[in-house]
Scaffold this motif. Structure first.
Motif, short mmCIF file in Angstrom:
data_model
loop_
_atom_site.label_atom_id
_atom_site.label_comp_id
_atom_site.label_asym_id
_atom_site.label_seq_id
_atom_site.Cartn_x
_atom_site.Cartn_y
_atom_site.Cartn_z
N PRO A 41 0.92 -1.34 0.18
CA PRO A 41 -0.07 -0.03 0.00
C PRO A 41 0.99 1.23 -0.06
CG PRO A 41 0.12 -1.11 2.10
CD PRO A 41 0.86 -1.80 1.26
N ARG A 42 0.46 2.34 -0.73
CA ARG A 42 0.78 3.66 -0.64
C ARG A 42 2.21 3.71 -0.70
NH1 ARG A 42 -3.75 7.09 0.10
NH2 ARG A 42 -5.36 5.56 0.57
N LEU A 43 2.97 3.39 -1.83
CA LEU A 43 4.23 3.47 -2.18
C LEU A 43 4.50 4.93 -2.70
CD1 LEU A 43 5.24 0.11 -4.24
CD2 LEU A 43 5.70 0.64 -1.90
N ARG A 44 5.42 5.52 -2.19
CA ARG A 44 5.54 6.90 -2.87
C ARG A 44 6.95 6.71 -3.62
NH1 ARG A 44 6.24 11.44 0.38
NH2 ARG A 44 8.09 10.70 1.39
N VAL A 45 6.82 7.14 -4.89
CA VAL A 45 7.80 7.05 -5.66
C VAL A 45 8.22 8.26 -6.55
CG1 VAL A 45 8.50 5.88 -8.11
CG2 VAL A 45 6.77 4.66 -6.56
N GLN A 46 9.53 8.69 -6.35
CA GLN A 46 10.08 9.68 -6.82
C GLN A 46 10.60 9.74 -8.14
OE1 GLN A 46 12.87 11.78 -4.21
NE2 GLN A 46 11.43 13.73 -4.47
N ASN A 47 10.31 10.64 -9.17
CA ASN A 47 10.86 10.63 -10.49
C ASN A 47 10.84 9.40 -11.15
OD1 ASN A 47 11.84 13.26 -10.25
ND2 ASN A 47 13.65 12.64 -9.14
N ALA A 57 -9.93 -3.43 -1.74
CA ALA A 57 -10.39 -2.31 -2.88
C ALA A 57 -10.75 -1.13 -1.84
CB ALA A 57 -11.48 -2.78 -3.54
N ARG A 58 -11.31 -1.46 -0.76
CA ARG A 58 -11.81 -0.16 0.00
C ARG A 58 -10.46 0.61 0.69
NH1 ARG A 58 -12.83 1.76 4.44
NH2 ARG A 58 -12.19 -0.33 5.83
N ARG A 59 -9.35 -0.22 0.99
CA ARG A 59 -8.38 0.39 1.43
C ARG A 59 -7.64 1.22 0.54
NH1 ARG A 59 -4.12 -3.13 4.28
NH2 ARG A 59 -3.10 -1.27 4.79
N CYS A 60 -8.00 0.98 -0.78
CA CYS A 60 -7.26 1.83 -1.60
C CYS A 60 -7.80 3.15 -2.23
CB CYS A 60 -7.27 0.94 -3.25
SG CYS A 60 -6.20 -0.56 -3.06
N LEU A 61 -8.90 3.25 -1.30
CA LEU A 61 -9.54 4.81 -1.35
C LEU A 61 -8.96 5.55 -0.59
CD1 LEU A 61 -13.44 3.77 -1.66
CD2 LEU A 61 -12.14 4.66 -3.40
N PRO A 62 -8.78 7.08 -1.00
CA PRO A 62 -9.01 7.35 -2.21
C PRO A 62 -8.07 7.22 -3.34
CG PRO A 62 -8.71 9.12 -0.67
CD PRO A 62 -8.67 7.93 -0.05
N GLY A 63 -8.43 6.68 -4.29
CA GLY A 63 -7.41 6.38 -5.34
C GLY A 63 -8.14 5.81 -6.83
N PHE A 64 -7.55 5.68 -7.70
CA PHE A 64 -8.07 5.16 -8.94
C PHE A 64 -7.25 3.88 -9.51
CE2 PHE A 64 -9.48 9.57 -8.41
CZ PHE A 64 -10.91 9.61 -8.87
N ALA A 65 -7.89 3.08 -9.88
CA ALA A 65 -7.26 1.77 -10.42
C ALA A 65 -7.33 1.95 -12.30
CB ALA A 65 -8.15 0.52 -10.21
N LEU A 66 -6.21 1.43 -12.81
CA LEU A 66 -6.26 1.42 -13.99
C LEU A 66 -6.52 0.10 -14.65
CD1 LEU A 66 -5.29 3.05 -16.62
CD2 LEU A 66 -3.14 1.80 -16.56
N VAL A 67 -7.58 0.19 -15.66
CA VAL A 67 -8.22 -1.24 -16.19
C VAL A 67 -8.18 -0.84 -17.63
CG1 VAL A 67 -9.42 -1.71 -14.24
CG2 VAL A 67 -10.51 -0.33 -16.06
N SER A 68 -8.08 -2.13 -18.66
CA SER A 68 -8.21 -2.11 -19.82
C SER A 68 -9.74 -1.67 -20.43
CB SER A 68 -7.99 -3.39 -20.49
OG SER A 68 -8.15 -3.38 -21.89
N LEU A 116 -10.64 4.03 -12.75
CA LEU A 116 -11.92 4.08 -12.02
C LEU A 116 -11.81 3.62 -10.50
CD1 LEU A 116 -14.11 1.16 -13.01
CD2 LEU A 116 -11.63 1.06 -12.87
N SER A 117 -12.74 4.04 -9.88
CA SER A 117 -12.67 3.89 -8.39
C SER A 117 -12.65 2.64 -7.95
CB SER A 117 -13.61 4.69 -7.71
OG SER A 117 -13.34 4.86 -6.53
N PRO A 118 -11.73 2.09 -7.09
CA PRO A 118 -11.39 0.62 -6.97
C PRO A 118 -12.86 0.05 -6.35
CG PRO A 118 -9.63 1.91 -6.08
CD PRO A 118 -10.78 2.77 -6.55
N HIS A 119 -13.63 0.80 -5.63
CA HIS A 119 -14.71 0.18 -4.90
C HIS A 119 -15.78 -0.17 -6.07
CE1 HIS A 119 -16.45 4.07 -5.57
NE2 HIS A 119 -17.72 3.63 -5.63
#
Lengths: 432, 360
Positions: free
Chosen positions: B22-28, B190-201, B309-312
């Motif tokens: 969860p919540r990886l912070r990635v720089q550059n 999925a709820r733990r991923c809020l607020p956030g957006f998942a990438l789907v095809s 889209l929102s993971p929920h």
């Protein structure tokens, strides 16, 4: 012995002669009358002389559809020339989508680019390069009557589109592994992939975007929109379009097409939605969370879209209903997002006297409040979810009511859409 | 359960599980995701990370990673603001050994905050909670030292969203065998991923738009459809006449409203893998290859449409995950995701939630 079609041979000769004349004229224009270089220049542009010279210089350039230089200008290695129609027709988007109408690019010594200009001359939709690659007998005959000489020139020109030498990549090129086997620990289960820059494809995208931004028709459409007048052409906007410069101040070092694009390449945006720019604040000083919710930019935008759509009096069919439900679902997403944001605050914020939220909203947005030491856990009830869903339906109706008559059926529909989402969300918030 | 025990008794991991970072912070991180797109890094970067992570953990760790789900919580591109187009900060590469300046290579960067969820299989020793906890610690350590889409992973700070009381802890969750239980367990993730957006095809949208364009313009290509879905189209609509009669034939000078086509959600053009440009070269036959022991291939990027889209909104775990397909006989190396397939099934069951494929 291949048959030669004399009229076609003559046509090719005429094409080439015309090209040489225009090149010569261009050069002559740069020189003063009476300059001794003029005579030299005329000699250089004599038919056989120029072609022989061009054939010799043709090794300095390479026709490409996929080039390495844009990946890194100092990388040296294989470039690829493949007509898009020769590529398999994949279900995804790539160079194969260009079919027959594509612009080949050329990489190599800029001083030999005139040779490529020559090879791009086309007869009946086929370039001289295509003809050279196909070993066209008419082209051979058009170059010279000496069959042997013609063959060697033809080969030299065809070489422009051929891969030279052993395939090569470079330390500055991109190369990465793709797991092709079942086992990531098995070193043999990989392919090494080396992506090349699809320059013909990039060129088509560039041209399309340019036309949509700066074309005459596009400009007329922009102006019509500004004036609120009809125009048959849609206005097309590429949001958050980025420009990537290739080759710095010398785009020609990358390739011919890159130079034509002035080194500018368009990148389409695939940005994720970003919902927060400021720190999350407790929901204080309002009677309902919807007062804060309604001010969110995305919410304002979605409500406007929904209102405009309903105001356009759409036909009462499934398409319309789906469109409406999709917009309401997006609005509910925003609501659940807001809830998730607020829940990231330290629990108990709703017990501050500044909090005027209803019990149901507190329960939903501050689920940890009841678990603080000394406080009894607040039981969740179906009633809470129903109240919040009803609150959403009320709020949405109020927002749409201004221009539109909104009544009980709409209220019931919004409420139904909201209830399931909020029930789930509320339950899971308390599950943790 | 120690690692050495596991190495001594290698076993094919077969118990389904989810690994949540969860919540990886990635720089550059690399924000130029392909020659034609910018923004969020390409999904191939995360599948690459998945393979690299599995290899770093070693076979003895008893875990296999099959697919990756990506949820974005924060995205800060390092680009110029203002104006119609964005441009990237320039980087001057170090001078060459002879002191000459090197070529400028534009790089796009972005800071990200994301949650990665892997579809995994674990060996039986990891059915034990303590063993899973040990492994999760090792995973966290490894990931902290890895590159994520070219960027570096930063340690978690107390003041990041999520707050100190909700410190993100990596998890290795066994997938419950019972379908309903599995659904619940996934919903919690999925709820733990809020607020956030998942990438789907949303490759289905590309196909649908292509079919529509073809009906109107023979010869329209998938590229045309892709570009059409990558932009906002505004169309002029004549005012309806007060008497309700059909509006007259459109003429350029008439007053009109301009309406923006709605999109079915937040859709974006994305790179989805690679297509071969040449046959596979035998190992060791390509000069300058970084590895002489594996087959080598020249490829180009290929593209499709994705949706944030929102993971929920995800009903089933498989809707979240991306998988790397083995190359097919045409040399396609593709990242796939089943969200659209599930969406179609759902809409067959209930026409109320049919996807909006077009606005024309």
């Amino acid at each position: 012995m291949e048959t030669i079609h004399r009229p076609r041979v003559d046509a090719i000769r005429a094409l080439i002669s015309e090209f040489l004349q225009s090149q010569l004229d261009e050069k002559l224009d740069e020189l003063k009358e009476g300059d001794t270089k003029r005579a030299k220049l005329r000699l250089k542009f004599e038919y056989a002389t120029w072609i022989d010279d061009a054939a010799n210089r043709s090794v300095q350039i390479q026709a490409v559809t996929h080039s390495l230089k844009p990946i890194h200008p100092s990388a040296k290695g294989t470039n690829v020339y493949t007509a898009p129609s020769q590529l398999p027709d994949h279900r995804v988007v790539g160079t194969h989508c260009l079919c027959d109408t594509f612009e080949g690019d050329v990489a190599g010594n800029a001083a030999a680019l005139d040779v490529y200009k020559f090879l791009k001359l086309s007869l009946d939709g086929r370039s001289l390069l295509d003809l050279a690659v196909a070993g066209d007998a008419d082209l051979a005959a058009a170059l010279t009557d000496d069959a042997e000489q013609a063959r060697s020139w033809l080969d030299a020109f065809a070489g422009v589109a051929k891969q030279r030498g052993r395939p090569a990549s470079h330390t500055l090129a991109k190369q990465f592994y793709w797991l092709t086997g079942e086992d990531a620990h098995d070193d043999t289960g990989f392919h090494l992939l080396a992506p090349l820059y699809a320059t013909s494809l990039a060129h088509r995208v560039y041209q399309t975007v340019q036309l949509d931004r700066f074309g005459d028709e596009a400009k007329a459409a922009w102006e019509a929109r500004k004036a609120g007048r009809f125009h048959p052409r849609p206005v097309r906007e590429y949001g958050e379009l980025a420009v990537q410069k290739l080759g710095g101040t010398k785009p020609l070092n990358i390739s011919q097409l890159n130079s034509e694009r002035l080194g500018r390449n368009y990148l389409l945006a695939s940005l994720p939605p970003v919902w927060k720019t400021v720190a999350v604040q407790p929901v204080h000083g309002v009677d309902s969370v919807f007062q804060r919710y309604g001010r969110r930019r995305e919410v304002v935008r979605l409500v406007r879209m929904l209102r405009d759509f309903l105001a356009s009096d759409p036909a009462p069919n499934i398409r319309t209903r789906t469109r409406i439900d999709t917009l309401v679902a997006d609005l509910l997403d925003e609501l659940l997002h807001l809830a998730a944001e607020v829940r990231s605050l330290a629990p108990g914020w709703s017990q501050d006297p500044a909090c005027r939220l209803s019990a149901a909203e507190r329960l939903w947005l501050d689920p940890g409040a009841g678990t603080e030491e000394g406080a009894a856990a607040v039981p969740i009830t179906d009633e809470a979810a129903e109240r919040i869903a009803a609150g959403f339906a009320n709020w949405l109706n109020a927002r749409l009511r201004k221009p539109l008559p909104m009544g009980d059926p709409e209220y019931q529909h919004w409420r139904k859409l909201a209830l399931e989402q909020i029930e789930d969300d509320l339950r899971e918030a308390h599950d943790e | 359960m120690s690692d050495t025990d596991l190495t001594r008794q290698p076993e094919e991991p077969s118990n389904p599980a989810w690994l949540v970072l969860p919540r990886l912070r990635v720089q550059n991180a690399n924000a130029i995701s392909s020659p034609m797109t910018w923004g969020f890094p390409a999904i191939t970067a995360f599948l690459g990370l998945m393979t690299a992570l599995e290899r770093r953990l070693g076979r003895g760790a008893g875990i296999t990673l099959d697919g990756v789900g990506v949820v974005c919580h924060g995205f800060e591109p390092q680009v110029s603001a203002g104006g119609y187009t964005r441009s990237f900060a320039l980087t001057r590469n170090p001078v060459g050994h002879d002191g000459s300046t090197s070529a400028i290579v534009e790089e796009g960067r972005a800071h990200l905050e994301l949650t990665l969820v892997f579809q995994a299989r674990v060996a039986s020793p990891l059915l034990d909670a303590a063993a899973r906890s040990d492994l999760v610690h090792r995973v966290a350590e490894q990931v902290a030292g890895m590159r994520v889409a070219g960027g570096s992973v930063l340690p978690h700070l107390a003041d990041t969203p999520g707050g100190p009381h909700r410190r993100p802890v990596p998890e290795l969750v066994l997938t419950p065998a019972d379908e309903e239980e599995a659904r619940k367990a996934f919903r919690r993730i999925a709820r733990r991923c809020l607020p956030g957006f998942a990438l789907v095809s949303r490759h289905d949208l590309l196909e649908a738009r292509h079919a529509e364009l073809l009906a109107a313009t023979p010869g329209a290509s998938r590229l045309d459809a892709w570009l059409d879905l990558s932009r906002w189209n505004h169309r002029a609509v004549l005012h309806p006449r007060p008497d309700g009669a059909a509006p007259p034939a459109p003429e350029a000078a008439q007053p009109a409203d301009w309406q923006q086509d709605a999109r079915p959600g937040w859709i974006v053009p994305i790179p989805v893998g690679f297509a071969a440009l040449a046959p596979l070269h035998e190992p060791g036959t390509v000069a300058g290859a970084r590895d002489p022991h594996v087959p080598f291939r020249f490829v180009e990027s290929v593209y499709s449409i994705g949706q944030w889209l929102s993971p929920h909104r995800l009903r089933a775990p498989t809707e979240l995950f991306w998988f790397a397909e083995r190359p097919d006989e045409q040399g396609l190396y593709l990242c796939t995701n089943d969200y659209a397939l599930h969406l179609a099934r759902r809409s067959n069951a209930s026409p109320d939630v049919q996807p909006v494929s077009s606005d024309q």
